[in-house]
Motif scaffolding. Sequence first.
Motif, mmCIF file in Angstrom:
data_model
loop_
_atom_site.group_PDB
_atom_site.id
_atom_site.type_symbol
_atom_site.label_atom_id
_atom_site.label_comp_id
_atom_site.label_asym_id
_atom_site.label_seq_id
_atom_site.Cartn_x
_atom_site.Cartn_y
_atom_site.Cartn_z
ATOM 1 N N ARG A 28 6.591 -4.118 -3.027
ATOM 2 C CA ARG A 28 6.083 -5.641 -2.278
ATOM 3 C C ARG A 28 6.755 -6.911 -2.168
ATOM 4 O O ARG A 28 6.545 -8.454 -2.390
ATOM 5 C CB ARG A 28 5.142 -6.431 -3.226
ATOM 6 C CG ARG A 28 3.726 -5.287 -3.926
ATOM 7 C CD ARG A 28 2.379 -5.690 -4.547
ATOM 8 N NE ARG A 28 2.148 -6.819 -4.087
ATOM 9 C CZ ARG A 28 0.978 -6.830 -4.554
ATOM 10 N NH1 ARG A 28 0.301 -5.958 -4.215
ATOM 11 N NH2 ARG A 28 0.468 -8.206 -3.284
ATOM 12 N N GLN A 29 7.991 -6.701 -1.942
ATOM 13 C CA GLN A 29 9.524 -7.186 -1.642
ATOM 14 C C GLN A 29 9.995 -7.549 -0.030
ATOM 15 O O GLN A 29 10.925 -8.307 0.038
ATOM 16 C CB GLN A 29 10.854 -6.733 -2.989
ATOM 17 C CG GLN A 29 9.998 -7.644 -4.270
ATOM 18 C CD GLN A 29 9.359 -8.824 -4.977
ATOM 19 O OE1 GLN A 29 9.794 -9.667 -4.578
ATOM 20 N NE2 GLN A 29 8.012 -8.880 -5.127
ATOM 21 N N ARG A 30 9.123 -6.692 0.182
ATOM 22 C CA ARG A 30 9.933 -6.921 1.892
ATOM 23 C C ARG A 30 8.737 -6.218 2.340
ATOM 24 O O ARG A 30 7.616 -5.781 1.950
ATOM 25 C CB ARG A 30 10.925 -5.847 1.857
ATOM 26 C CG ARG A 30 10.487 -4.364 2.404
ATOM 27 C CD ARG A 30 12.200 -3.732 2.680
ATOM 28 N NE ARG A 30 11.909 -1.569 2.331
ATOM 29 C CZ ARG A 30 11.023 -1.172 1.907
ATOM 30 N NH1 ARG A 30 10.453 -2.073 3.978
ATOM 31 N NH2 ARG A 30 11.016 0.106 2.684
ATOM 32 N N PRO A 189 4.390 -11.919 -1.895
ATOM 33 C CA PRO A 189 5.609 -13.310 -2.367
ATOM 34 C C PRO A 189 5.646 -14.396 -0.945
ATOM 35 O O PRO A 189 5.962 -13.754 0.399
ATOM 36 C CB PRO A 189 6.575 -12.892 -3.068
ATOM 37 C CG PRO A 189 6.271 -11.386 -3.503
ATOM 38 C CD PRO A 189 5.329 -10.993 -2.380
ATOM 39 N N VAL A 192 8.606 -13.406 1.616
ATOM 40 C CA VAL A 192 8.182 -12.155 2.565
ATOM 41 C C VAL A 192 7.871 -12.308 3.880
ATOM 42 O O VAL A 192 8.142 -11.822 4.708
ATOM 43 C CB VAL A 192 7.275 -11.064 1.846
ATOM 44 C CG1 VAL A 192 7.355 -9.882 2.365
ATOM 45 C CG2 VAL A 192 7.986 -10.868 0.314
#
Length: 194
Positions: A28-30, A189, A192
């Motif tokens: 979920r970070q990219r 987030p 991103v």
Amino acid sequence: MIWALSLLLNNQKVLKRAQLELDEHVGRQRQVREFDIKNLLYLQAIVKETLRLYPAAPILIPHESVEDCMVAGYHIPVGTRLIVNVQKLQRDPQIWEDPCDFQPERFLTSQKDFDVKGQSPYLIPFGSGRRMCPGISFALQVMHLTLANLLHGFNISRPSKELLNMEESAGMTSIRKNSLEVILTPRLPAQVYE
């Protein structure tokens, strides 16, 4: 793409499973990248199932035999024109269990070896052989990557509780009779999306 989103909005379990697969393989970070697609087997199955149910052109362009031949015991004379109703073929109950139901899982189990590149005679949304759609590679690449990024980056919902009307309009291409309306909310987030 519109048919895929419509089918997913009417099948929330499939939508959630696709988003879970994206979270597991991409995180979920990219954002999703092209190299991620090969690991997203369920997403690939969703695309195949969408193309099975709603090929871009329900009737393929006509083909003509260039010589006399025999097909399944029938003599086909030279010059015979063949028009393939691909939508009917891909919903044949003798080939597909529950042929009108959206079940991407079928491409992970019983029909996992079927592809959409003209090799399986029961799944030819882009045609087959020399007259196959020349844009197949580009179309699949764009559809997989766009759908993956959309499902990964946003929670998608219908404006009302009612299921979407899946009625098609008449014509040479397969399009929805009514326009698709969705509600998108970010699910990753903020950094991103930058």
